[in-house]
Design an enzyme around this catalytic site. Structure first.
Site, PDB file in Angstrom:
ATOM      1  N   ASN A 165       0.802  -1.240   0.000  1.00 40.71           N
ATOM      2  CA  ASN A 165       0.000   0.000   0.000  1.00 40.71           C
ATOM      3  C   ASN A 165       0.830   1.283   0.000  1.00 40.71           C
ATOM      4  O   ASN A 165       0.394   2.300  -0.542  1.00 40.71           O
ATOM      5  CB  ASN A 165      -1.009  -0.010   1.152  1.00 40.71           C
ATOM      6  CG  ASN A 165      -0.371  -0.179   2.500  1.00 40.71           C
ATOM      7  OD1 ASN A 165       0.748  -0.669   2.603  1.00 40.71           O
ATOM      8  ND2 ASN A 165      -1.072   0.218   3.531  1.00 40.71           N
ATOM      9  N   GLU A 263       3.737  -4.611  12.422  1.00 41.27           N
ATOM     10  CA  GLU A 263       2.813  -3.495  12.155  1.00 41.27           C
ATOM     11  C   GLU A 263       1.681  -4.089  11.333  1.00 41.27           C
ATOM     12  O   GLU A 263       1.858  -4.371  10.140  1.00 41.27           O
ATOM     13  CB  GLU A 263       3.514  -2.407  11.342  1.00 41.27           C
ATOM     14  CG  GLU A 263       4.702  -1.770  12.017  1.00 41.27           C
ATOM     15  CD  GLU A 263       4.308  -0.772  13.077  1.00 41.27           C
ATOM     16  OE1 GLU A 263       3.102  -0.559  13.285  1.00 41.27           O
ATOM     17  OE2 GLU A 263       5.211  -0.211  13.705  1.00 41.27           O
ATOM     18  N   CYS A 297      -3.497   1.111   6.618  1.00 45.33           N
ATOM     19  CA  CYS A 297      -3.731   0.341   7.840  1.00 45.33           C
ATOM     20  C   CYS A 297      -4.484   1.200   8.852  1.00 45.33           C
ATOM     21  O   CYS A 297      -5.268   0.691   9.625  1.00 45.33           O
ATOM     22  CB  CYS A 297      -2.415  -0.131   8.419  1.00 45.33           C
ATOM     23  SG  CYS A 297      -1.231   1.197   8.557  1.00 45.33           S
ATOM     24  N   GLU A 475       7.256   2.203  15.020  1.00 46.62           N
ATOM     25  CA  GLU A 475       8.158   2.639  13.959  1.00 46.62           C
ATOM     26  C   GLU A 475       8.079   4.146  13.805  1.00 46.62           C
ATOM     27  O   GLU A 475       7.251   4.803  14.433  1.00 46.62           O
ATOM     28  CB  GLU A 475       7.787   1.939  12.649  1.00 46.62           C
ATOM     29  CG  GLU A 475       8.001   0.434  12.747  1.00 46.62           C
ATOM     30  CD  GLU A 475       8.017  -0.284  11.421  1.00 46.62           C
ATOM     31  OE1 GLU A 475       7.058  -0.134  10.653  1.00 46.62           O
ATOM     32  OE2 GLU A 475       9.005  -1.001  11.151  1.00 46.62           O
TER      33      GLU A 475
HETATM   34  P1  NAD Z   1       0.292  -9.224   3.389  1.00 42.87           P
HETATM   35  O1  NAD Z   1       0.358  -9.656   4.812  1.00 42.87           O
HETATM   36  O2  NAD Z   1      -0.465 -10.084   2.451  1.00 42.87           O
HETATM   37  O3  NAD Z   1       1.767  -9.134   2.761  1.00 42.87           O
HETATM   38  C1  NAD Z   1       2.751  -8.284   3.302  1.00 42.87           C
HETATM   39  C2  NAD Z   1       4.120  -8.818   2.923  1.00 42.87           C
HETATM   40  O4  NAD Z   1       4.321 -10.096   3.525  1.00 42.87           O
HETATM   41  C3  NAD Z   1       4.327  -9.023   1.432  1.00 42.87           C
HETATM   42  O5  NAD Z   1       5.659  -8.679   1.096  1.00 42.87           O
HETATM   43  C4  NAD Z   1       4.098 -10.513   1.274  1.00 42.87           C
HETATM   44  O6  NAD Z   1       4.746 -11.054   0.141  1.00 42.87           O
HETATM   45  C5  NAD Z   1       4.679 -11.059   2.556  1.00 42.87           C
HETATM   46  N1  NAD Z   1       4.128 -12.327   3.030  1.00 42.87           N
HETATM   47  C6  NAD Z   1       2.928 -12.896   2.734  1.00 42.87           C
HETATM   48  N2  NAD Z   1       2.779 -14.037   3.408  1.00 42.87           N
HETATM   49  C7  NAD Z   1       3.898 -14.213   4.156  1.00 42.87           C
HETATM   50  C8  NAD Z   1       4.325 -15.199   5.104  1.00 42.87           C
HETATM   51  N3  NAD Z   1       3.560 -16.235   5.426  1.00 42.87           N
HETATM   52  N4  NAD Z   1       5.523 -15.040   5.704  1.00 42.87           N
HETATM   53  C9  NAD Z   1       6.301 -13.964   5.429  1.00 42.87           C
HETATM   54  N5  NAD Z   1       5.962 -13.022   4.544  1.00 42.87           N
HETATM   55  C10 NAD Z   1       4.762 -13.122   3.919  1.00 42.87           C
HETATM   56  O7  NAD Z   1      -0.231  -7.727   3.405  1.00 42.87           O
HETATM   57  P2  NAD Z   1      -0.576  -6.796   2.148  1.00 42.87           P
HETATM   58  O8  NAD Z   1      -1.864  -7.293   1.581  1.00 42.87           O
HETATM   59  O9  NAD Z   1       0.618  -6.669   1.271  1.00 42.87           O
HETATM   60  O10 NAD Z   1      -0.776  -5.375   2.867  1.00 42.87           O
HETATM   61  C11 NAD Z   1      -1.949  -4.960   3.447  1.00 42.87           C
HETATM   62  C12 NAD Z   1      -1.901  -5.114   4.948  1.00 42.87           C
HETATM   63  O11 NAD Z   1      -0.821  -4.364   5.507  1.00 42.87           O
HETATM   64  C13 NAD Z   1      -3.152  -4.593   5.631  1.00 42.87           C
HETATM   65  O12 NAD Z   1      -3.603  -5.519   6.579  1.00 42.87           O
HETATM   66  C14 NAD Z   1      -2.668  -3.326   6.331  1.00 42.87           C
HETATM   67  O13 NAD Z   1      -3.423  -2.951   7.436  1.00 42.87           O
HETATM   68  C15 NAD Z   1      -1.269  -3.675   6.673  1.00 42.87           C
HETATM   69  N6  NAD Z   1      -0.456  -2.471   6.914  1.00 42.87           N
HETATM   70  C16 NAD Z   1      -0.134  -2.133   8.217  1.00 42.87           C
HETATM   71  C17 NAD Z   1       0.611  -1.002   8.487  1.00 42.87           C
HETATM   72  C18 NAD Z   1       0.968  -0.630   9.914  1.00 42.87           C
HETATM   73  O14 NAD Z   1       1.884   0.151  10.097  1.00 42.87           O
HETATM   74  N7  NAD Z   1       0.305  -1.154  10.921  1.00 42.87           N
HETATM   75  C19 NAD Z   1       1.033  -0.179   7.441  1.00 42.87           C
HETATM   76  C20 NAD Z   1       0.696  -0.533   6.131  1.00 42.87           C
HETATM   77  C21 NAD Z   1      -0.053  -1.697   5.894  1.00 42.87           C
END
Ligand code: NAD
Length: 504
Positions: A165, A263, A297, A475
């Protein structure tokens, strides 16, 4: 290995094919496989990146480990690392337009959103350049001739896994504090949005970060993300992404007791009290959910309006939402860009359809948007849903799209109760004038980030992170440096009489 000055990283705005960076070298995956990268606004393929496997990850971890154990980076005085961080920021600033355009092409987000995020990514490096110079241990008062002090030492090799995102901003949030402390990193961007993270890694080298300190690997999270998380030679994993993925990472990381920062997701409440500046609250609430196409998020996806002003505020909120422009992401007029993928679009729509089946009412939006000139892209109308109760799925689960649910509350006690009634605890916004009320409400809310009369949730220096299942660790702030360092406690004795506890 190529020397920094001989290294040829191309700097056109978009390349057909990108390479990972391992040990300072641009490399393909050992398998020779690639992942296609798309522009979500048009649905067109724009590039490809290597599809790394475990062998590539091993190389990256080896390079990071070698740089950490034998390299000079962690041995530099903090001020020297700070200078390099400032140089990274300076190069990013000089390539601002290119970074913004690449981010827009790879995410379909509006150019104004991308500009703000690239700016923040630059400021992150400047922030940590300053912060690391003041990062220090403490001296503790000890009895008699005992003397205790602590020193902060970099944790080692950090795997950093980021979502789609905010591709560049998340990369900066991760890399800047880690390398400021002297750690080495392996960054794994989301497969949908790897481009600006690769460029940032190249920029780090151009600025003088030694080979092996910053590595980037691209590939499927379920494969190389899990492998990195379990890797014996990785000391820390810092993850931003979905809560379910975070749980998996925490479980896997436990086998080697890695330090973990998570996060994760959110379902943040946004409260409008009757004494609020209604105009500012409406503007801020529209921005709070629809900025970045709701793919944040900390998106304020649950709007709670006090019953006394419910009709008046909802009308204003609706009127302003209907003014939002969906269109060419490169146009300054565009407020809301594309959704990241077809599958995300389907997920969003499924949530809306299910809510309607459960009795909720779509006041505006509720379907895929048709955007002239972008017919093959992934677009969703800004959507407001009423007649919702907080226990419904649409009010409890993170949608990650331009959809807000609206509910009523009658007093501050109920506001706190409804706000906290979720597994998440990332952020919350309060729009009100009465300072006493604001303080009572924010004290009662279980959320890591509270916005009072502002739609903005983060700037360099503000600790960012969640309570409950939104994760842990902060962070973007000075305390992040502690998450990349161990504390070594030194107890020494300087008494005139030697110690002989066994009386030998
Ligand atoms: P996601 O969890 O699907 O993927 C995030 C990353 O993790 C990607 O690089 C993905 O390839 C990797 N990944 C996927 N499965 C994995 C596993 N089993 N082990 C290790 N790595 C793995 O998330 P997304 O769809 O890319 O992003 C959206 C999410 O991110 C939303 O839930 C959002 O709330 C969250 N987000 C949180 C923050 C925060 O600071 N709290 C900030 C931005 C986004």
């Amino acid at each position: 290995m190529l020397k920094t000055e001989e290294r040829k990283f191309s700097s056109e705005i978009i390349r057909d094919s990108y390479k990972m960076v391992i040990d300072g070298n641009p490399v393909d995956a050992e398998s020779g496989d690639f992942i296609k990268v798309f522009n979500p606004a048009t649905g067109e393929q724009i590039a490809e990146v290597p599809k790394a496997g475990n062998t590539d990850v091993d190389l990256a971890v080896k390079a990071a480990r070698n740089a950490f154990e034998n390299g000079k980076w962690k041995r530099y005085p903090a001020g020297k690392r700070a200078r390099v961080l400032n140089d990274i920021a300076a190069i990013m600033r000089s390539r601002f337009k290119e970074l913004v355009e690449l981010e827009v092409l790879n995410t379909g987000k509006s150019i104004s959103a991308a500009q703000g995020q690239v700016n923040q990514a630059i400021q992150d490096f400047e922030f940590y350049a300053g912060a690391i110079v003041g990062h220090r241990g403490v001296v503790n008062n000890m009895p008699g001739a005992f003397f205790n002090y602590t020193q902060k030492e970099p944790i080692g090799v950090a795997a950093q896994i980021i979502p789609w995102n905010y591709p560049l901003m998340m990369a900066a949030w991760k890399i800047a504090p880690a390398i400021a402390t002297g750690c080495s990193v392996i960054l794994k961007p989301a497969s949908l949005t790897p481009l600006t993270a690769i460029i940032l890694t190249e920029i780090c080298h151009e600025a003088g970060v030694p080979d092996g300190v910053v590595n980037v690997v691209t590939g499927p999270g379920a494969k190389i993300g899990t492998y990195l998380t379990e890797h014996e030679d990785v000391n820390k994993v810092a993850f931003t992404g979905e809560t379910v993925t975070g749980k998996d990472i925490m479980a896997r990381a436990s086998s080697t007791l890695k330090r973990v920062t998570l996060e994760l997701g959110g379902k943040s409440p946004n409260f409008i009290f009757p004494d609020a500046d209604i105009e500012a609250a409406a503007n801020g609430s529209v921005y709070g959910i629809f900025d970045n196409t709701g793919q944040s998020c900390e998106a304020r996806s649950r709007l709670f309006i006090h019953e006394k002003i419910y009709d008046e505020f909802l009308e204003k909120f609706l009127e302003k939402t209907n003014k939002l422009v969906l269109g060419d992401p490169f146009s300054k007029e565009t407020h809301v860009g594309a959704v990241i993928s077809q599958s995300q679009l389907d997920t969003i729509h499924a949530y809306v359809e299910e809510a309607v089946k459960d009795g909720a009412k779509v006041v505006t939006g509720g379907k895929a948007a048709k955007v002239e000139g972008f017919e093959n892209g992934y677009w969703y109308e800004p959507t407001i849903i009423t007649d919702v109760t907080n226990d419904m799925k649409i009010a409890q689960e993170e949608i990650f799209g331009p959809v807000v649910v609206v509910m009523k509350f009658s007093d501050e006690k109920e506001a706190i109760q409804l706000g906290n009634d979720t597994i998440y605890g990332l952020a919350a916004a309060i729009w009100a004038s009465d300072q006493g009320l604001i303080k009572r409400v924010l004290d009662g809310l279980q959320a890591g980030i509270i916005m009072v009369n502002t739609p903005f949730s983060a700037m360099p220096g503000t600790p960012f992170g969640g309570y409950k299942q939104s994760g842990f660790g902060r962070e973007l702030s000075i305390e992040t440096l502690d998450l990349y360092t161990e504390t070594k406690s030194v107890l020494s004795y300087a008494g005139s009489k030697p110690l002989n506890p066994f009386n030998l």
